[in-house]
Design an enzyme around this catalytic site. Structure first.
Site, PDB file in Angstrom:
ATOM      1  N   GLU A   1      27.401  12.400   1.988  1.00  0.00           N
ATOM      2  CA  GLU A   1      28.077  11.951   0.757  1.00  0.00           C
ATOM      3  C   GLU A   1      27.317  12.466  -0.457  1.00  0.00           C
ATOM      4  O   GLU A   1      26.073  12.528  -0.456  1.00  0.00           O
ATOM      5  CB  GLU A   1      28.155  10.407   0.722  1.00  0.00           C
ATOM      6  CG  GLU A   1      28.843   9.926  -0.558  1.00  0.00           C
ATOM      7  CD  GLU A   1      29.339   8.486  -0.535  1.00  0.00           C
ATOM      8  OE1 GLU A   1      29.184   7.798   0.493  1.00  0.00           O
ATOM      9  OE2 GLU A   1      29.889   8.069  -1.583  1.00  0.00           O
TER      10      GLU A   1
ATOM     11  N   GLU B   1      24.325   3.834   7.287  1.00  0.00           N
ATOM     12  CA  GLU B   1      23.641   4.602   6.248  1.00  0.00           C
ATOM     13  C   GLU B   1      22.151   4.593   6.491  1.00  0.00           C
ATOM     14  O   GLU B   1      21.575   3.534   6.770  1.00  0.00           O
ATOM     15  CB  GLU B   1      23.922   3.983   4.866  1.00  0.00           C
ATOM     16  CG  GLU B   1      25.377   4.062   4.459  1.00  0.00           C
ATOM     17  CD  GLU B   1      25.628   3.490   3.062  1.00  0.00           C
ATOM     18  OE1 GLU B   1      24.664   3.285   2.290  1.00  0.00           O
ATOM     19  OE2 GLU B   1      26.806   3.251   2.752  1.00  0.00           O
TER      20      GLU B   1
ATOM     21  N   ASP C   1      33.159   0.380   4.350  1.00  0.00           N
ATOM     22  CA  ASP C   1      32.798  -0.812   3.568  1.00  0.00           C
ATOM     23  C   ASP C   1      33.276  -0.659   2.118  1.00  0.00           C
ATOM     24  O   ASP C   1      33.199  -1.604   1.328  1.00  0.00           O
ATOM     25  CB  ASP C   1      31.296  -1.135   3.665  1.00  0.00           C
ATOM     26  CG  ASP C   1      30.412   0.001   3.214  1.00  0.00           C
ATOM     27  OD1 ASP C   1      30.939   1.069   2.842  1.00  0.00           O
ATOM     28  OD2 ASP C   1      29.175  -0.174   3.224  1.00  0.00           O
ATOM     29  N   SER C   2      33.839   0.512   1.790  1.00  0.00           N
ATOM     30  CA  SER C   2      34.517   0.687   0.495  1.00  0.00           C
ATOM     31  C   SER C   2      35.662  -0.315   0.370  1.00  0.00           C
ATOM     32  O   SER C   2      36.168  -0.535  -0.730  1.00  0.00           O
ATOM     33  CB  SER C   2      35.044   2.114   0.359  1.00  0.00           C
ATOM     34  OG  SER C   2      35.808   2.471   1.498  1.00  0.00           O
TER      35      SER C   2
ATOM     36  N   ASP D   1      32.423   1.047   9.481  1.00  0.00           N
ATOM     37  CA  ASP D   1      31.105   0.971   8.836  1.00  0.00           C
ATOM     38  C   ASP D   1      30.374  -0.297   9.244  1.00  0.00           C
ATOM     39  O   ASP D   1      30.980  -1.385   9.280  1.00  0.00           O
ATOM     40  CB  ASP D   1      31.282   0.906   7.310  1.00  0.00           C
ATOM     41  CG  ASP D   1      31.179   2.266   6.669  1.00  0.00           C
ATOM     42  OD1 ASP D   1      30.627   3.198   7.287  1.00  0.00           O
ATOM     43  OD2 ASP D   1      31.659   2.386   5.519  1.00  0.00           O
TER      44      ASP D   1
HETATM   45  O1  KIV Z   1      33.027   3.177   2.950  1.00  0.00           O
HETATM   46  C1  KIV Z   1      33.514   4.295   2.802  1.00  0.00           C
HETATM   47  O2  KIV Z   1      34.690   4.438   2.469  1.00  0.00           O
HETATM   48  C2  KIV Z   1      32.662   5.454   3.039  1.00  0.00           C
HETATM   49  C3  KIV Z   1      33.017   6.788   2.440  1.00  0.00           C
HETATM   50  C4  KIV Z   1      32.130   7.817   2.950  1.00  0.00           C
HETATM   51  C5  KIV Z   1      34.364   7.269   2.577  1.00  0.00           C
HETATM   52  O3  KIV Z   1      31.671   5.309   3.673  1.00  0.00           O
END
Ligand code: KIV
Length: 249
Positions: free
Chosen positions: A178, A111, A41-42, A80
């Site tokens: 993380e 998460e 989700d980054s 994600d």
């Molecule tokens: O969304 C993301 O890029 C992540 C990081 C841990 C790389 O969750």
């Protein structure tokens, strides 16, 4: 093609290598070399210029998973679950995760700590491989009051160990750690039989993941734990200057 059982079986063996990926062409370039491509989700911050990952939607994730699928033959394609698409109930998580799998993902990452253990079990029992993301959880930025390193105190370390073991028991095939203190990452890696994949969590993990654009030097600022293996932003600026000069001439 790498599968969830292959990744699980890498515990204590060759280190796992994961990179984020959001587009077809980047997938074609990364896929032959890495074990996991993460449609993270980054994407919201890296491609769309958002301030956090909170605005990323499930439909955005589905489209990026489809794009990455088109360029992936070898690596495990992990996606994600974005904020708001899984926290309400295990059923909501299943509906969202199923959309990501239908788009081409082979597993999902979510998460959460103990509050997400039941959801992890629910998904795994219904055929969805899950990686549990603990430690610094960017979707919790508002409650954490920023992006802060986790697992610093003895009680934080104990809490993260409890979460890690609970996710393992629930059926997660790996853990993502993380922004986690080295001693805590090391203790978790030793305590569980599933691989730990770290980002800003020391070399003590069973593997590492980075945001590809950070590693390639696409941004002026990168987190301190990132080694920049290229300076693509500078290369692009130089290439554009050459094109502009040649065209104006
Ligand atoms: O969304 C993301 O890029 C992540 C990081 C841990 C790389 O969750």
């Amino acid at each position: 093609m790498i599968t969830a059982p292959h990744i699980r079986a890498r515990k204590g063996k060759e280190k796992l290598v994961a990179l984020t990926c959001y587009t077809t062409r980047m997938a074609e370039l990364l896929d032959p070399q890495v074990d996991i491509l993460l449609v993270g989700d980054s994407v919201g911050m890296v491609l769309y210029g958002m301030d956090s990952t909170l605005d990323v939607t499930l439909s955005m994730m589905v489209e990026h998973v489809k794009a990455v699928r088109r360029g992936t033959k070898h690596a495990f394609l992990l996606a994600d679950l974005p904020f708001g698409s899984y926290q309400r109930s295990p059923e909501q998580a299943f509906t969202s995760a199923a959309k990501l799998l239908k788009a081409g993902a082979q597993g999902v990452k979510l998460e959460g700590g103990l509050e997400m253990v039941e959801t992890v079990r629910f998904l795994v029992e219904r055929g969805i491989p899950v990686i549990a993301h603990i430690g610094l959880k960017p979707q919790h930025v508002q409650t954490m009051g920023g992006y802060k390193k986790q697992g610093k105190t003895e009680s934080d370390k104990k809490q993260m160990l409890i979460e890690a073991r609970a996710h393992e028991l629930a059926g997660a095939f790996a853990l993502l750690l993380e922004g986690t203190e080295e001693k805590t990452a090391a203790a978790i890696t030793k305590a569980v039989k599933i691989p730990t994949i770290g980002i800003g969590a020391s070399p003590m993990c069973d593997g590492q993941v980075l945001v590809t654009e950070d590693m390639l030097g696409m941004f002026d600022q990168t987190p301190s734990f990132v080694t920049r293996h290229a300076e693509l932003a500078q290369d692009i600026t130089k290439a554009v200057a050459k094109f502009v000069k040649a065209t104006r001439k």
